[in-house]
Design an enzyme around this catalytic site. Structure first.
Site, mmCIF file in Angstrom:
data_model
loop_
_atom_site.group_PDB
_atom_site.id
_atom_site.type_symbol
_atom_site.label_atom_id
_atom_site.label_comp_id
_atom_site.label_asym_id
_atom_site.label_seq_id
_atom_site.Cartn_x
_atom_site.Cartn_y
_atom_site.Cartn_z
ATOM 1 N N GLU A 1 0.780 -1.228 -0.004
ATOM 2 C CA GLU A 1 0.060 0.031 -0.082
ATOM 3 C C GLU A 1 0.823 1.206 0.007
ATOM 4 O O GLU A 1 0.472 2.129 0.658
ATOM 5 C CB GLU A 1 -1.107 0.136 1.219
ATOM 6 N N THR A 2 1.686 1.427 -0.889
ATOM 7 C CA THR A 2 2.573 2.616 -0.924
ATOM 8 C C THR A 2 1.828 3.499 -2.096
ATOM 9 O O THR A 2 2.199 3.772 -2.854
ATOM 10 C CB THR A 2 4.072 2.069 -1.526
#
Length: 604
Positions: free
Chosen positions: A279-280
């Site tokens: 989840e960057t």
């Protein structure tokens, strides 16, 4: 006779034998310390079922009949065992100490009746070499050490062999008190103590430290904001949320992570490290915008991931990482660094594990399948989704040659679910990761008592499963949450506005009626369980009632705001006491703030 996890092969004669006059548990040649300790623990527990105490020896007993003799057999698979009960004694064969340990666990279950066992032979071995559980200790709730040790005991009884504690800021990094001062973090000494405790129970404590995304607790501080991809919070429209939690890839970020690794990793004996990297979401929106435009977003991601893998290697660790980002551009998967293990996660019953596993397998990348307990953001649990999600992960993982199954247990939104809500999922994942073809659903109530509620009457697991079925009153129960929790907790988020539109007054009424029936069963005939467990379920069900009443009010039902707020205040007060019964004080205020925020809202 029920044995959990279900063995691969059982040959049962239908006859029974009494071992009432047996005395000795005889260890195999060159038994390790861990097996010796496990055998002594087993002897103590078995002694409760015998007139005379059961004793352990590593030698040849000169007098007294043998209860069980352990013999090494190098032809058996790793962690596998063969257990045969004969009229004279029980014979347990294994190639390694872990196999002997798991065979001992089965023998304890066979002796459920005092002194008597069925005459049978069991040949058994696990489907997954790695059977892991990951507990979130960064979303508010950090268990007390004694609670962590009890958890390890339960996991070991269920034959888990890997434990991860998900960390973002909940380790006491020296000099970084501003990051963790109100979280009651784990100290280096506590990690080493827990590591030793796990090892003695055939569990590997794998360090888990998110090293790319999910660093908001660090990056919001002035001294670390310069490392952030987005110097100010960035709005991610797809999730209707603000983020400032991703490192800007580069040397400064690597130097920062290197410093954390140098302090964190030596406290673990494991040779692995979960570096996260999921989840960057801000990547390419701030400091790396130009680089991502030139090289491509996922290429930049892969390059920084590769640098983190090299860095972990310099610290003597092999890397695990969450596989969600690289799956967006699967043609890059073959370029992943050698030796990494991808963690393929997904938390819905219809998650496409089969397709995603195929991508990692085709590229020759080792991988785990990673389902969830379905407990977080639910209040009640989500039974149908839990069984569907974990069962699918296990079947697809086994068919695809997954190296392991890692069950995740998150604390999103304030970690309001109580510990017993996770027990059915932990039991189900244990059963399926050992034997992916087994009929786990029917055995979960037994496994919950066996691992978490010794001496129980079998009803606790059934009630927990039924509690998780209340959400099924809704045709659209929600994704990664129950709809009534989402609508209460974040009614203005787009996904929850849609759920509110889809929910009907009849569905809310049906869920309230199901909850009232369940609470009646709990009150009139409570399961045999510790008072703490009953109190946790009572407070949880009161919060569920309030959430469902708030949904019903939004659908036009009658609503007494004063009575509702009084009920919530009682829940908040009990939440504090119940939290502290198992967990450290850090994070409690943040969790209570979420609940207290509901008092200020116009329910309708």
């Amino acid at each position: 006779m029920l044995i959990f996890p279900e063995p691969r092969r059982v040959s049962d004669s239908g006859s029974w034998v009494s071992y009432a006059d047996r005395r000795w548990l005889v260890l195999p040649a060159e038994a390790g310390f861990e097996l010796k300790e496990a055998a002594m623990c087993a002897a103590e527990l078995l002694s409760e079922r015998f007139f005379s105490p059961v004793e352990v020896t590593a030698g040849t007993p000169g007098a007294g009949a043998r209860l069980l003799t352990m013999v090494r057999d190098s032809t058996l698979p790793p962690e596998g065992y063969r257990l045969e009960t004969t009229p004279e004694q029980a014979l347990l064969s294994a190639s390694g100490d872990a196999g002997f340990y798991y065979g001992l666990l089965t023998f304890r279950q066979l002796l459920s009746e005092p002194c008597r066992v069925p005459l049978m032979r069991i040949d058994d071995a696990p489907d997954f070499a790695r059977r892991g559980y990951m507990l979130d200790v960064s979303r508010c709730k950090v268990p007390a050490m004694q609670e962590l040790k009890r958890t390890v005991d339960s996991l070991s009884a269920l034959r888990y062999n890997e434990l991860q504690l998900y960390m973002e800021h909940s380790f006491a990094f020296a000099g970084d008190e501003r990051v963790w001062f109100d979280s009651s973090p784990l100290t280096p000494a506590e990690i080493m103590e827990l590591d030793r405790y796990c090892r003695s129970r055939f569990i590997e404590l794998v360090p888990n430290l998110n090293s790319f995304g999910h660093l908001g607790r660090w990056l919001c501080l002035g001294e670390y904001r310069g490392l952030a991809e987005s110097p100010e919070p960035w709005y991610f429209e797809a999730w209707d949320a603000w983020y400032q939690a991703t490192l800007a890839p580069g040397k400064e970020a690597l130097d920062f992570i290197d410093r954390l690794y140098a302090e964190f990793l030596p406290n673990f004996t494991s040779g692995m490290l979960n570096i996260g990297c999921d989840e960057t979401v801000e990547l390419g929106q701030g400091r790396s915008r130009k680089l991502c435009a030139e090289r491509g977003l996922h290429r930049v991601y892969l390059d920084f991931l590769s640098e983190l893998v090299k860095l972990a290697g310099r610290h003597g660790r092999r890397v695990q990482f969450w596989g969600d980002i690289i799956l967006h551009e699967p043609e890059l998967i073959p370029e992943l660094p050698q030796g990494v293990t991808a963690l393929d996660w997904g938390y819905e019953a219809n998650h496409p594990f089969r397709d995603e596993c195929a991508k990692f397998r085709a590229a020759g990348i080792p991988f785990y399948v990673c389902p969830g307990t379905s407990a977080w953001n639910s209040i009640t649990g989500r039974t149908a989704n839990m069984f569907g999600n974990i069962g699918s992960a296990a079947r697809c993982g086994r068919e695809s040659g997954a190296a392991g199954l890692l069950l995740t247990d998150w604390g999103d939104g304030g970690h309001h679910q109580y510990w017993p809500l996770s027990w059915p999922g932990i039991a189900a994942a244990a059963g399926w990761s050992w034997n992916a073809a087994s009929s786990v659903e029917e055995a979960v109530p037994y496994a919950v008592d066996f691992a978490f509620n010794p001496g129980g009457d079998g009803r606790l697991g059934e009630l927990l499963l039924d509690y998780g079925r209340i959400c099924e009153a809704f045709a659209h129960p929600g994704v990664n949450q129950t709809c009534f929790w989402g609508i209460l907790n974040a009614p203005d988020r787009r996904c929850n506005r849609e759920l509110l539109e889809l929910a009907t007054a009849d569905e809310a009424a049906a869920a309230l009626a199901a909850l009232a029936s369940w609470r009646g069963r709990m009150t009139e005939h409570p399961p045999k369980a510790p008072r703490l467990v009953l109190d946790e379920l009572a407070n949880s069900s009161e919060l569920a009632r309030l959430a469902l009443e708030s949904l019903a009010a939004r659908k036009g039902g009658a609503f007494d705001a004063a009575a509702w707020n009084d009920g919530l205040r009682r829940v908040i007060g009990r939440h504090r006491d119940l939290w502290l019964a198992r967990n450290r004080a850090g994070g409690l205020r943040e969790s209570m703030n979420v609940l207290e925020g509901f008092l200020k809202k116009d329910i309708r």
